[in-house]
Design a protein around this motif. Structure first.
Motif, PDB file in Angstrom:
ATOM      1  N   SER A   1       1.374  -6.067   6.574  1.00 17.02           N
ATOM      2  CA  SER A   1       2.102  -7.293   6.232  1.00 17.02           C
ATOM      3  C   SER A   1       3.111  -6.971   5.129  1.00 17.02           C
ATOM      4  CB  SER A   1       1.137  -8.373   5.765  1.00 17.02           C
ATOM      5  OG  SER A   1       0.575  -7.992   4.520  1.00 17.02           O
ATOM      6  N   ASP A   2       4.035  -7.881   4.903  1.00 17.28           N
ATOM      7  CA  ASP A   2       5.058  -7.664   3.876  1.00 17.28           C
ATOM      8  C   ASP A   2       4.437  -7.539   2.490  1.00 17.28           C
ATOM      9  OD1 ASP A   2       7.050  -7.646   5.748  1.00 17.28           O
ATOM     10  OD2 ASP A   2       7.620  -9.740   5.435  1.00 17.28           O
ATOM     11  N   ASP A   3       3.420  -8.324   2.215  1.00 11.17           N
ATOM     12  CA  ASP A   3       2.763  -8.246   0.911  1.00 11.17           C
ATOM     13  C   ASP A   3       2.086  -6.892   0.707  1.00 11.17           C
ATOM     14  OD1 ASP A   3       3.557 -10.816   0.216  1.00 11.17           O
ATOM     15  OD2 ASP A   3       1.721 -11.733   1.043  1.00 11.17           O
ATOM     16  N   ASP A   4       1.463  -6.375   1.768  1.00 13.40           N
ATOM     17  CA  ASP A   4       0.828  -5.062   1.673  1.00 13.40           C
ATOM     18  C   ASP A   4       1.870  -3.961   1.469  1.00 13.40           C
ATOM     19  OD1 ASP A   4      -1.687  -6.158   1.976  1.00 13.40           O
ATOM     20  OD2 ASP A   4      -1.745  -5.806   4.152  1.00 13.40           O
ATOM     21  N   ARG A   5       2.996  -4.103   2.133  1.00 14.26           N
ATOM     22  CA  ARG A   5       4.072  -3.120   1.959  1.00 14.26           C
ATOM     23  C   ARG A   5       4.617  -3.134   0.532  1.00 14.26           C
ATOM     24  NH1 ARG A   5       7.422  -4.210   7.489  1.00 14.26           N
ATOM     25  NH2 ARG A   5       5.865  -3.337   8.901  1.00 14.26           N
ATOM     26  N   LEU A   6       4.800  -4.331  -0.025  1.00 13.08           N
ATOM     27  CA  LEU A   6       5.269  -4.434  -1.404  1.00 13.08           C
ATOM     28  C   LEU A   6       4.266  -3.835  -2.380  1.00 13.08           C
ATOM     29  CD1 LEU A   6       6.985  -7.935  -1.583  1.00 13.08           C
ATOM     30  CD2 LEU A   6       8.031  -5.705  -1.855  1.00 13.08           C
ATOM     31  N   SER A   7       2.991  -4.055  -2.115  1.00 12.84           N
ATOM     32  CA  SER A   7       1.979  -3.481  -3.017  1.00 12.84           C
ATOM     33  C   SER A   7       1.991  -1.956  -2.947  1.00 12.84           C
ATOM     34  CB  SER A   7       0.587  -4.035  -2.704  1.00 12.84           C
ATOM     35  OG  SER A   7       0.156  -3.594  -1.433  1.00 12.84           O
ATOM     36  N   ILE A   8       2.269  -1.402  -1.767  1.00 16.89           N
ATOM     37  CA  ILE A   8       2.358   0.057  -1.635  1.00 16.89           C
ATOM     38  C   ILE A   8       3.599   0.571  -2.365  1.00 16.89           C
ATOM     39  CG2 ILE A   8       2.757   1.932   0.014  1.00 16.89           C
ATOM     40  CD1 ILE A   8       0.995   0.323   1.990  1.00 16.89           C
ATOM     41  N   LEU A   9       4.718  -0.146  -2.240  1.00 13.30           N
ATOM     42  CA  LEU A   9       5.951   0.275  -2.914  1.00 13.30           C
ATOM     43  C   LEU A   9       5.820   0.240  -4.439  1.00 13.30           C
ATOM     44  CD1 LEU A   9       8.674  -1.410  -0.678  1.00 13.30           C
ATOM     45  CD2 LEU A   9       8.093   1.013  -0.810  1.00 13.30           C
ATOM     46  N   HIS A  10       4.974  -0.630  -4.958  1.00  9.57           N
ATOM     47  CA  HIS A  10       4.773  -0.729  -6.403  1.00  9.57           C
ATOM     48  C   HIS A  10       3.553   0.053  -6.878  1.00  9.57           C
ATOM     49  CE1 HIS A  10       7.990  -3.592  -6.902  1.00  9.57           C
ATOM     50  NE2 HIS A  10       7.496  -4.348  -5.935  1.00  9.57           N
ATOM     51  N   SER A  11       2.938   0.810  -5.995  1.00  6.48           N
ATOM     52  CA  SER A  11       1.707   1.530  -6.337  1.00  6.48           C
ATOM     53  C   SER A  11       2.006   2.880  -7.000  1.00  6.48           C
ATOM     54  CB  SER A  11       0.875   1.769  -5.076  1.00  6.48           C
ATOM     55  OG  SER A  11       1.494   2.737  -4.254  1.00  6.48           O
ATOM     56  N   PRO A  12       1.007   3.424  -7.696  1.00 10.66           N
ATOM     57  CA  PRO A  12       1.169   4.773  -8.276  1.00 10.66           C
ATOM     58  C   PRO A  12       1.366   5.863  -7.208  1.00 10.66           C
ATOM     59  CG  PRO A  12      -0.757   3.672  -9.201  1.00 10.66           C
ATOM     60  CD  PRO A  12      -0.242   2.808  -8.100  1.00 10.66           C
ATOM     61  N   LYS A  13       0.846   5.651  -6.003  1.00 10.07           N
ATOM     62  CA  LYS A  13       1.031   6.632  -4.924  1.00 10.07           C
ATOM     63  C   LYS A  13       2.507   6.786  -4.578  1.00 10.07           C
ATOM     64  CE  LYS A  13      -3.382   6.220  -2.581  1.00 10.07           C
ATOM     65  NZ  LYS A  13      -4.046   5.916  -1.307  1.00 10.07           N
ATOM     66  N   PHE A  14       3.223   5.659  -4.514  1.00 11.77           N
ATOM     67  CA  PHE A  14       4.651   5.717  -4.205  1.00 11.77           C
ATOM     68  C   PHE A  14       5.413   6.390  -5.339  1.00 11.77           C
ATOM     69  CE2 PHE A  14       8.974   4.137  -4.049  1.00 11.77           C
ATOM     70  CZ  PHE A  14       9.301   4.339  -2.718  1.00 11.77           C
ATOM     71  N   SER A  15       5.070   6.051  -6.579  1.00  9.81           N
ATOM     72  CA  SER A  15       5.733   6.673  -7.730  1.00  9.81           C
ATOM     73  C   SER A  15       5.488   8.173  -7.753  1.00  9.81           C
ATOM     74  CB  SER A  15       5.230   6.053  -9.030  1.00  9.81           C
ATOM     75  OG  SER A  15       5.536   4.686  -9.068  1.00  9.81           O
ATOM     76  N   SER A  16       4.260   8.574  -7.450  1.00  9.54           N
ATOM     77  CA  SER A  16       3.925   9.998  -7.433  1.00  9.54           C
ATOM     78  C   SER A  16       4.695  10.725  -6.328  1.00  9.54           C
ATOM     79  CB  SER A  16       2.421  10.172  -7.234  1.00  9.54           C
ATOM     80  OG  SER A  16       2.092  11.524  -7.107  1.00  9.54           O
TER      81      SER A  16
ATOM     82  N   LEU B   1       2.996   2.507   5.076  1.00  5.61           N
ATOM     83  CA  LEU B   1       3.981   1.433   5.219  1.00  5.61           C
ATOM     84  C   LEU B   1       4.226   1.063   6.680  1.00  5.61           C
ATOM     85  CD1 LEU B   1       6.654   2.594   2.628  1.00  5.61           C
ATOM     86  CD2 LEU B   1       5.157   0.603   2.432  1.00  5.61           C
ATOM     87  N   GLY B   2       3.317   1.432   7.548  1.00  8.78           N
ATOM     88  CA  GLY B   2       3.495   1.257   8.984  1.00  8.78           C
ATOM     89  C   GLY B   2       3.775  -0.176   9.413  1.00  8.78           C
ATOM     90  N   ALA B   3       4.107  -0.327  10.679  1.00  5.97           N
ATOM     91  CA  ALA B   3       4.492  -1.616  11.251  1.00  5.97           C
ATOM     92  C   ALA B   3       3.337  -2.611  11.255  1.00  5.97           C
ATOM     93  CB  ALA B   3       5.010  -1.404  12.670  1.00  5.97           C
ATOM     94  N   TYR B   4       2.127  -2.140  11.185  1.00  5.62           N
ATOM     95  CA  TYR B   4       0.962  -3.022  11.232  1.00  5.62           C
ATOM     96  C   TYR B   4       0.676  -3.693   9.891  1.00  5.62           C
ATOM     97  CZ  TYR B   4      -1.058   1.163   9.228  1.00  5.62           C
ATOM     98  OH  TYR B   4      -1.305   2.254   8.430  1.00  5.62           O
TER      99      TYR B   4
END
Length: 102
Positions: free
Chosen positions: A70-85, A65-68
């Motif tokens: 984009s907002d869309d990439d951050r949202l995709s990470i927040l909704h990913s199975p990695k974040f849930s795990s 989720l680093g500063a580099y």
């Protein structure tokens, strides 16, 4: 008992007179345990392993989720199975460590 290297002896004060003959108020150091991982410490070691695994997984997600990003990439990470795990692991670690008395 010698008070100094010159051979002067301690006088038994009134404070020390209340101790029995065998106890002069000396500080007793308990003998250390032979192993740091006795049966009581097994729960602590398991809790430490659980917390370490949870922290490793969360760190990977936080780093993604680093500063580099984009907002869309951050949202995709927040909704990913990695974040849930990672969130599940942290919840599990918190529950397990609440059962361990420190």
């Amino acid at each position: 008992m010698n008070a100094s290297k010159f051979g002067a002896e301690y006088a038994l004060s009134d404070d020390m007179a209340e101790f029995p003959a065998g106890h002069t108020g000396a500080f007793e150091v308990p003998y250390p345990r032979s192993c740091c991982c006795s049966s009581g410490d097994a729960d602590l070691l398991e809790a430490a392993r659980t917390m370490r695994e949870a922290l490793q997984e969360v760190w990977l997600v936080m780093d993604a989720l680093g500063a580099y990003q984009s907002d869309d990439d951050r949202l995709s990470i927040l909704h990913s199975p990695k974040f849930s795990s990672a969130a599940y692991r942290v919840r599990t670690a918190m529950i397990k460590t609440q059962r361990v008395a420190i």
